[in-house]
Design a protein around this motif. Structure first.
Motif, PDB file in Angstrom:
ATOM      1  N   GLY A  22       0.815  -1.212   0.000  1.00 32.52           N
ATOM      2  CA  GLY A  22       0.000   0.000   0.000  1.00 32.52           C
ATOM      3  C   GLY A  22       0.844   1.256   0.000  1.00 32.52           C
ATOM      4  N   GLN A  23       1.909   1.265   0.784  1.00 34.21           N
ATOM      5  CA  GLN A  23       2.799   2.425   0.823  1.00 34.21           C
ATOM      6  C   GLN A  23       3.472   2.650  -0.537  1.00 34.21           C
ATOM      7  OE1 GLN A  23       5.392   1.251   3.994  1.00 34.21           O
ATOM      8  NE2 GLN A  23       3.807   1.473   5.564  1.00 34.21           N
ATOM      9  N   SER A  26       0.705   3.908  -3.143  1.00 36.11           N
ATOM     10  CA  SER A  26       0.189   5.251  -2.893  1.00 36.11           C
ATOM     11  C   SER A  26       1.240   6.320  -3.174  1.00 36.11           C
ATOM     12  CB  SER A  26      -0.316   5.371  -1.454  1.00 36.11           C
ATOM     13  OG  SER A  26       0.693   5.032  -0.528  1.00 36.11           O
ATOM     14  N   THR A  27       2.485   6.094  -2.748  1.00 33.18           N
ATOM     15  CA  THR A  27       3.520   7.098  -2.995  1.00 33.18           C
ATOM     16  C   THR A  27       3.930   7.135  -4.460  1.00 33.18           C
ATOM     17  OG1 THR A  27       5.180   5.454  -2.296  1.00 33.18           O
ATOM     18  CG2 THR A  27       4.436   7.041  -0.652  1.00 33.18           C
ATOM     19  N   SER A  30       1.101   8.890  -6.388  1.00 30.88           N
ATOM     20  CA  SER A  30       1.118  10.318  -6.050  1.00 30.88           C
ATOM     21  C   SER A  30       2.213  11.035  -6.821  1.00 30.88           C
ATOM     22  CB  SER A  30       1.322  10.511  -4.546  1.00 30.88           C
ATOM     23  OG  SER A  30       0.216  10.057  -3.810  1.00 30.88           O
ATOM     24  N   TRP A  52       7.715  11.926  -1.813  1.00 27.71           N
ATOM     25  CA  TRP A  52       7.064  10.695  -2.269  1.00 27.71           C
ATOM     26  C   TRP A  52       8.090   9.686  -2.782  1.00 27.71           C
ATOM     27  CZ3 TRP A  52       3.207  14.307  -5.119  1.00 27.71           C
ATOM     28  CH2 TRP A  52       2.215  14.719  -4.210  1.00 27.71           C
ATOM     29  N   LEU A 123      -4.116  10.205  -2.249  1.00 28.15           N
ATOM     30  CA  LEU A 123      -3.252   9.033  -2.077  1.00 28.15           C
ATOM     31  C   LEU A 123      -2.101   9.326  -1.120  1.00 28.15           C
ATOM     32  CD1 LEU A 123      -3.157   7.648  -5.719  1.00 28.15           C
ATOM     33  CD2 LEU A 123      -4.234   6.604  -3.717  1.00 28.15           C
ATOM     34  N   SER A 124      -1.666  10.576  -1.070  1.00 25.59           N
ATOM     35  CA  SER A 124      -0.639  10.942  -0.102  1.00 25.59           C
ATOM     36  C   SER A 124      -1.181  10.828   1.319  1.00 25.59           C
ATOM     37  CB  SER A 124      -0.156  12.373  -0.371  1.00 25.59           C
ATOM     38  OG  SER A 124       0.934  12.706   0.463  1.00 25.59           O
ATOM     39  N   VAL A 126      -3.489   8.702   2.097  1.00 24.26           N
ATOM     40  CA  VAL A 126      -3.567   7.249   2.282  1.00 24.26           C
ATOM     41  C   VAL A 126      -2.215   6.712   2.760  1.00 24.26           C
ATOM     42  CG1 VAL A 126      -3.837   5.035   1.093  1.00 24.26           C
ATOM     43  CG2 VAL A 126      -5.446   6.897   0.639  1.00 24.26           C
ATOM     44  N   ALA A 127      -1.120   7.198   2.155  1.00 25.40           N
ATOM     45  CA  ALA A 127       0.215   6.779   2.586  1.00 25.40           C
ATOM     46  C   ALA A 127       0.448   7.146   4.050  1.00 25.40           C
ATOM     47  CB  ALA A 127       1.278   7.421   1.698  1.00 25.40           C
TER      48      ALA A 127
END
Length: 319
Positions: A22-23, A26-27, A30, A52, A123-124, A126-127
């Motif tokens: 996920g990390q 998302s990064t 982004s 990011w 998304l950032s 989310v991270a």
């Protein structure tokens, strides 16, 4: 028979794997969306995309280490390392999300470009959430590690570095200090104090309390870093506002005097706003460093007093 998390891989790697994926996603997304907006000339945008990239790179390295089972060969606590980087990346990701969202979403008119900016910001966030979940997971998952509880000086030293991380995206705009040696000195102050703080963090640990206070490996380094940072920030808290807002020294005392702030195509945080933010954060960080130094002094006097008291309580040697 129902499948449990313990079948196959243990729960620790499985949870870590999902968090890391996920990390990474998302990064990476982004960064890709931010890069597609064509705002490479904007210093704040470059900073956001750098963050990011950094988060993506560290999450990738962490994933490789865990997949190869190399963490047991490292000379430090892997759980402590995960806690530290997740905590710090969570902070800088939420700061990056706020800076990017407030600076660039309103710049674009409704359409695909604005949608990409909104998605990159979301998304950032989310991270940020995923890093926060990892911090909690490292604390509660089964193992030998007890959840880190920072002491008061530990909180101060984290705050010093966090405030510096917020200052950096604003001073990435070289228009703030170009051709002004006094302002270049201020940038040097922010950089060297941050580097010293990171070195102290790596050498002396995160100043945490678990069951007992962890001893400092090099207390002298902590004293040097704190006192030196107070002296350096004291110069910056004078020079930065003096050269940014005093008209006779080339500064702009009012926001209306900066023509770039009246441009409708500019970002929400214009150059004058960036100057003001850095000035405020410089003053706040100086107060944090002073509080840290006062605590060290009081702690040293307290230890000296306890030592003298213990010596006074010892029975006198017979003549």
């Amino acid at each position: 028979m129902p499948m449990s998390w313990s079948s196959g891989l243990p729960s620790k790697p499985i949870m870590g794997f999902f968090l890391r994926v996920g990390q990474l996603l998302s990064t990476c997304v982004s960064f890709s969306l931010g890069a597609s907006l064509g705002i490479w000339k904007e210093s704040l945008a470059n900073w956001c995309m750098f963050i990011w990239c950094l988060c993506f790179a560290m999450s990738l390295i962490t994933s490789i280490v865990e997949l190869c089972g190399l963490q047991s060969h490292l000379p430090f606590s892997w759980d402590g390392f995960l806690y530290a980087i997740s905590f710090h990346f969570g902070i800088i990701c939420i700061v990056t999300s706020l800076i990017f969202g407030t600076s660039y979403i309103q710049v674009f008119s409704p359409g695909p470009a604005q949608n990409r900016a909104i998605t990159a910001t979301a998304l950032s966030f989310v991270a940020t959430l995923l890093y926060a979940i990892e911090v909690a997971w490292v604390c509660v998952r089964p193992g030998d590690m007890v959840c880190f509880v920072p002491t008061f000086p530990g909180v101060l030293r984290r705050l010093e570095n966090y405030l510096a991380c917020v200052i950096f995206p604003f001073i990435s705009n070289t228009d703030l200090y170009r051709d002004q040696p006094a302002l270049v000195w201020c940038v040097f102050v922010y950089s060297i104090c941050f580097i010293l703080g990171v070195v102290n963090f790596l050498v002396n640990g995160c100043d945490c309390d678990n069951d007992q206070k962890l001893p400092l490996r090099l207390p002298v380094l902590l004293w040097v870093q704190t006192v030196f940072s107070v002296l350096l920030y004291a110069t910056a808290v004078i020079l930065w506002p003096l050269y940014q807002f005093h008209e006779k020294l080339g500064g702009q005392p009012q926001r209306s005097s900066d023509m770039r702030c009246s441009d409708q195509l500019t970002t929400f945080v214009c150059v004058w706003d960036q100057r003001l933010v850095v000035a405020i954060l410089t003053a706040i960080n100086l107060l944090v460093y002073v509080a840290d130094m006062v605590y060290l002094i009081l702690e040293a006097f307290g230890e000296r007093f306890d030592y003298l008291s213990s010596q006074a309580d010892l029975p006198a040697e017979p003549a």
